[in-house]
Scaffold this motif. Structure first.
Motif, PDB file in Angstrom:
ATOM      1  N   MET A  66      33.328 -59.755  77.947  1.00  0.00           N
ATOM      2  CA  MET A  66      33.328 -58.666  77.005  1.00  0.00           C
ATOM      3  C   MET A  66      34.766 -58.353  76.643  1.00  0.00           C
ATOM      4  SD  MET A  66      32.468 -54.928  78.908  1.00  0.00           S
ATOM      5  CE  MET A  66      30.863 -54.944  78.295  1.00  0.00           C
ATOM      6  N   PHE A  67      34.967 -57.905  75.408  1.00  0.00           N
ATOM      7  CA  PHE A  67      36.293 -57.538  74.926  1.00  0.00           C
ATOM      8  C   PHE A  67      36.417 -56.025  74.906  1.00  0.00           C
ATOM      9  CE2 PHE A  67      35.852 -61.806  73.280  1.00  0.00           C
ATOM     10  CZ  PHE A  67      37.110 -62.339  73.483  1.00  0.00           C
ATOM     11  N   LEU A  68      37.509 -55.542  75.469  1.00  0.00           N
ATOM     12  CA  LEU A  68      37.764 -54.106  75.530  1.00  0.00           C
ATOM     13  C   LEU A  68      39.114 -53.777  74.898  1.00  0.00           C
ATOM     14  CD1 LEU A  68      36.691 -53.231  79.190  1.00  0.00           C
ATOM     15  CD2 LEU A  68      35.317 -53.132  77.126  1.00  0.00           C
ATOM     16  N   LYS A  69      39.243 -52.520  74.502  1.00  0.00           N
ATOM     17  CA  LYS A  69      40.505 -51.994  74.005  1.00  0.00           C
ATOM     18  C   LYS A  69      40.900 -50.848  74.930  1.00  0.00           C
ATOM     19  CE  LYS A  69      42.667 -50.085  69.890  1.00  0.00           C
ATOM     20  NZ  LYS A  69      42.461 -49.744  68.480  1.00  0.00           N
ATOM     21  N   ALA A  70      42.097 -50.930  75.500  1.00  0.00           N
ATOM     22  CA  ALA A  70      42.559 -49.926  76.459  1.00  0.00           C
ATOM     23  C   ALA A  70      42.841 -48.604  75.760  1.00  0.00           C
ATOM     24  CB  ALA A  70      43.814 -50.420  77.168  1.00  0.00           C
ATOM     25  N   LEU A  71      42.391 -47.514  76.361  1.00  0.00           N
ATOM     26  CA  LEU A  71      42.654 -46.173  75.849  1.00  0.00           C
ATOM     27  C   LEU A  71      43.841 -45.530  76.557  1.00  0.00           C
ATOM     28  CD1 LEU A  71      38.996 -44.852  75.548  1.00  0.00           C
ATOM     29  CD2 LEU A  71      40.454 -45.793  73.745  1.00  0.00           C
ATOM     30  N   ASP A  72      44.267 -46.149  77.647  1.00  0.00           N
ATOM     31  CA  ASP A  72      45.386 -45.660  78.435  1.00  0.00           C
ATOM     32  C   ASP A  72      46.036 -46.880  79.080  1.00  0.00           C
ATOM     33  OD1 ASP A  72      47.165 -43.959  79.652  1.00  0.00           O
ATOM     34  OD2 ASP A  72      45.710 -42.986  80.951  1.00  0.00           O
ATOM     35  N   THR A  73      47.210 -46.722  79.629  1.00  0.00           N
ATOM     36  CA  THR A  73      47.838 -47.826  80.351  1.00  0.00           C
ATOM     37  C   THR A  73      47.107 -48.017  81.671  1.00  0.00           C
ATOM     38  OG1 THR A  73      49.975 -47.334  79.339  1.00  0.00           O
ATOM     39  CG2 THR A  73      50.000 -48.677  81.334  1.00  0.00           C
ATOM     40  N   ILE A  74      46.629 -49.239  81.888  1.00  0.00           N
ATOM     41  CA  ILE A  74      45.871 -49.540  83.107  1.00  0.00           C
ATOM     42  C   ILE A  74      46.386 -50.862  83.680  1.00  0.00           C
ATOM     43  CG2 ILE A  74      43.777 -48.297  82.478  1.00  0.00           C
ATOM     44  CD1 ILE A  74      42.579 -50.905  81.489  1.00  0.00           C
ATOM     45  N   HIS A  75      46.032 -51.114  84.924  1.00  0.00           N
ATOM     46  CA  HIS A  75      46.347 -52.397  85.551  1.00  0.00           C
ATOM     47  C   HIS A  75      45.057 -52.989  86.087  1.00  0.00           C
ATOM     48  CE1 HIS A  75      48.683 -55.453  87.575  1.00  0.00           C
ATOM     49  NE2 HIS A  75      47.861 -55.299  88.595  1.00  0.00           N
ATOM     50  N   VAL A  76      44.712 -54.170  85.577  1.00  0.00           N
ATOM     51  CA  VAL A  76      43.542 -54.900  86.046  1.00  0.00           C
ATOM     52  C   VAL A  76      44.049 -56.269  86.473  1.00  0.00           C
ATOM     53  CG1 VAL A  76      41.243 -55.741  85.471  1.00  0.00           C
ATOM     54  CG2 VAL A  76      42.095 -53.662  84.389  1.00  0.00           C
TER      55      VAL A  76
ATOM     56  N   ARG B 184      34.591 -44.877  83.071  1.00  0.00           N
ATOM     57  CA  ARG B 184      35.695 -44.029  83.527  1.00  0.00           C
ATOM     58  C   ARG B 184      36.564 -43.537  82.380  1.00  0.00           C
ATOM     59  NH1 ARG B 184      37.680 -48.065  88.082  1.00  0.00           N
ATOM     60  NH2 ARG B 184      39.634 -47.575  87.056  1.00  0.00           N
ATOM     61  N   GLY B 185      36.250 -43.972  81.148  1.00  0.00           N
ATOM     62  CA  GLY B 185      36.989 -43.497  79.977  1.00  0.00           C
ATOM     63  C   GLY B 185      38.349 -44.150  79.790  1.00  0.00           C
ATOM     64  N   LEU B 186      38.530 -45.327  80.366  1.00  0.00           N
ATOM     65  CA  LEU B 186      39.815 -46.003  80.266  1.00  0.00           C
ATOM     66  C   LEU B 186      39.859 -47.045  79.149  1.00  0.00           C
ATOM     67  CD1 LEU B 186      40.464 -46.486  84.081  1.00  0.00           C
ATOM     68  CD2 LEU B 186      41.491 -44.801  82.548  1.00  0.00           C
ATOM     69  N   ALA B 187      38.678 -47.417  78.632  1.00  0.00           N
ATOM     70  CA  ALA B 187      38.628 -48.447  77.593  1.00  0.00           C
ATOM     71  C   ALA B 187      37.352 -48.289  76.780  1.00  0.00           C
ATOM     72  CB  ALA B 187      38.672 -49.838  78.227  1.00  0.00           C
ATOM     73  N   ILE B 188      37.350 -48.923  75.600  1.00  0.00           N
ATOM     74  CA  ILE B 188      36.150 -48.973  74.762  1.00  0.00           C
ATOM     75  C   ILE B 188      35.884 -50.428  74.418  1.00  0.00           C
ATOM     76  CG2 ILE B 188      36.386 -46.660  73.765  1.00  0.00           C
ATOM     77  CD1 ILE B 188      37.633 -47.980  71.277  1.00  0.00           C
ATOM     78  N   GLU B 189      34.623 -50.738  74.153  1.00  0.00           N
ATOM     79  CA  GLU B 189      34.257 -52.110  73.827  1.00  0.00           C
ATOM     80  C   GLU B 189      34.523 -52.383  72.343  1.00  0.00           C
ATOM     81  OE1 GLU B 189      30.637 -55.304  74.545  1.00  0.00           O
ATOM     82  OE2 GLU B 189      30.258 -53.172  74.883  1.00  0.00           O
ATOM     83  N   VAL B 190      35.047 -53.563  72.057  1.00  0.00           N
ATOM     84  CA  VAL B 190      35.267 -54.007  70.684  1.00  0.00           C
ATOM     85  C   VAL B 190      34.625 -55.383  70.540  1.00  0.00           C
ATOM     86  CG1 VAL B 190      37.396 -52.705  70.322  1.00  0.00           C
ATOM     87  CG2 VAL B 190      37.528 -54.997  71.248  1.00  0.00           C
ATOM     88  N   ASP B 191      34.303 -55.758  69.298  1.00  0.00           N
ATOM     89  CA  ASP B 191      33.709 -57.075  69.101  1.00  0.00           C
ATOM     90  C   ASP B 191      34.789 -58.153  69.172  1.00  0.00           C
ATOM     91  OD1 ASP B 191      34.904 -56.369  66.732  1.00  0.00           O
ATOM     92  OD2 ASP B 191      33.346 -57.216  65.467  1.00  0.00           O
ATOM     93  N   ALA B 192      34.374 -59.382  69.396  1.00  0.00           N
ATOM     94  CA  ALA B 192      35.310 -60.491  69.591  1.00  0.00           C
ATOM     95  C   ALA B 192      36.173 -60.729  68.360  1.00  0.00           C
ATOM     96  CB  ALA B 192      34.552 -61.752  69.962  1.00  0.00           C
ATOM     97  N   ALA B 193      35.627 -60.537  67.169  1.00  0.00           N
ATOM     98  CA  ALA B 193      36.398 -60.767  65.945  1.00  0.00           C
ATOM     99  C   ALA B 193      37.538 -59.762  65.822  1.00  0.00           C
ATOM    100  CB  ALA B 193      35.494 -60.681  64.731  1.00  0.00           C
ATOM    101  N   ALA B 194      37.300 -58.525  66.213  1.00  0.00           N
ATOM    102  CA  ALA B 194      38.345 -57.502  66.139  1.00  0.00           C
ATOM    103  C   ALA B 194      39.404 -57.721  67.208  1.00  0.00           C
ATOM    104  CB  ALA B 194      37.739 -56.113  66.295  1.00  0.00           C
ATOM    105  N   ALA B 195      39.007 -58.336  68.319  1.00  0.00           N
ATOM    106  CA  ALA B 195      39.945 -58.564  69.408  1.00  0.00           C
ATOM    107  C   ALA B 195      40.850 -59.756  69.148  1.00  0.00           C
ATOM    108  CB  ALA B 195      39.184 -58.778  70.716  1.00  0.00           C
ATOM    109  N   ALA B 196      40.439 -60.640  68.235  1.00  0.00           N
ATOM    110  CA  ALA B 196      41.266 -61.814  67.935  1.00  0.00           C
ATOM    111  C   ALA B 196      42.584 -61.368  67.325  1.00  0.00           C
ATOM    112  CB  ALA B 196      40.535 -62.747  66.989  1.00  0.00           C
ATOM    113  N   LYS B 197      43.642 -61.946  67.812  1.00  0.00           N
ATOM    114  CA  LYS B 197      44.970 -61.564  67.320  1.00  0.00           C
ATOM    115  C   LYS B 197      45.201 -62.182  65.956  1.00  0.00           C
ATOM    116  CE  LYS B 197      47.017 -61.211  71.878  1.00  0.00           C
ATOM    117  NZ  LYS B 197      48.017 -61.729  72.793  1.00  0.00           N
ATOM    118  N   PRO B 198      45.698 -61.389  65.010  1.00  0.00           N
ATOM    119  CA  PRO B 198      46.030 -61.977  63.710  1.00  0.00           C
ATOM    120  C   PRO B 198      47.234 -62.898  63.856  1.00  0.00           C
ATOM    121  CG  PRO B 198      46.761 -59.715  63.799  1.00  0.00           C
ATOM    122  CD  PRO B 198      45.968 -59.985  65.065  1.00  0.00           C
ATOM    123  N   GLU B 199      47.237 -63.979  63.070  1.00  0.00           N
ATOM    124  CA  GLU B 199      48.349 -64.904  63.138  1.00  0.00           C
ATOM    125  C   GLU B 199      49.568 -64.281  62.476  1.00  0.00           C
ATOM    126  OE1 GLU B 199      47.660 -68.910  62.173  1.00  0.00           O
ATOM    127  OE2 GLU B 199      45.634 -68.916  62.969  1.00  0.00           O
TER     128      GLU B 199
END
Length: 90
Positions: free
Chosen positions: A1-11, A38-53
């Motif tokens: 699953m792809f997530l977007k961090a809402l705060d600085t975290i260490h995994v 825990r409110g530290l991240a939200i789920e995003v779809d894979a296309a949005a998580a792909a880094k733009p070139e």
């Protein structure tokens, strides 16, 4: 699953570095759901998580030194007395 961090975290299973706020990352479902609950991240779809070139940088054009013809076409230079010191070669 792809997530977007809402705060600085260490995994540690994702990266040895901290994941900063706004950064997207991939993680397994179990740990991802835990971060979401825990409110530290939200789920995003894979296309949005792909880094733009990155955009291609414009190549710098080399600057040629003035050619002899270009020098003669320049406006004349006047000295303190007002006389022109540059002569035009024809």
């Amino acid at each position: 699953m792809f997530l977007k961090a809402l705060d600085t975290i260490h995994v540690s299973s994702v990266s040895s570095d901290n994941i900063i706020s706004g950064q997207t990352f991939e993680i397994d479902d179990l740990r991802g759901r835990s971060l979401i609950e825990r409110g530290l991240a939200i789920e995003v779809d894979a296309a949005a998580a792909a880094k733009p070139e990155p955009a291609a940088k414009a190549e710098a054009q080399p600057v040629n030194p003035l050619q002899a013809e270009e020098i003669t076409e320049q406006s004349p230079i006047a000295n303190k007395a007002g006389a022109h010191t540059r002569k035009k070669v024809v």
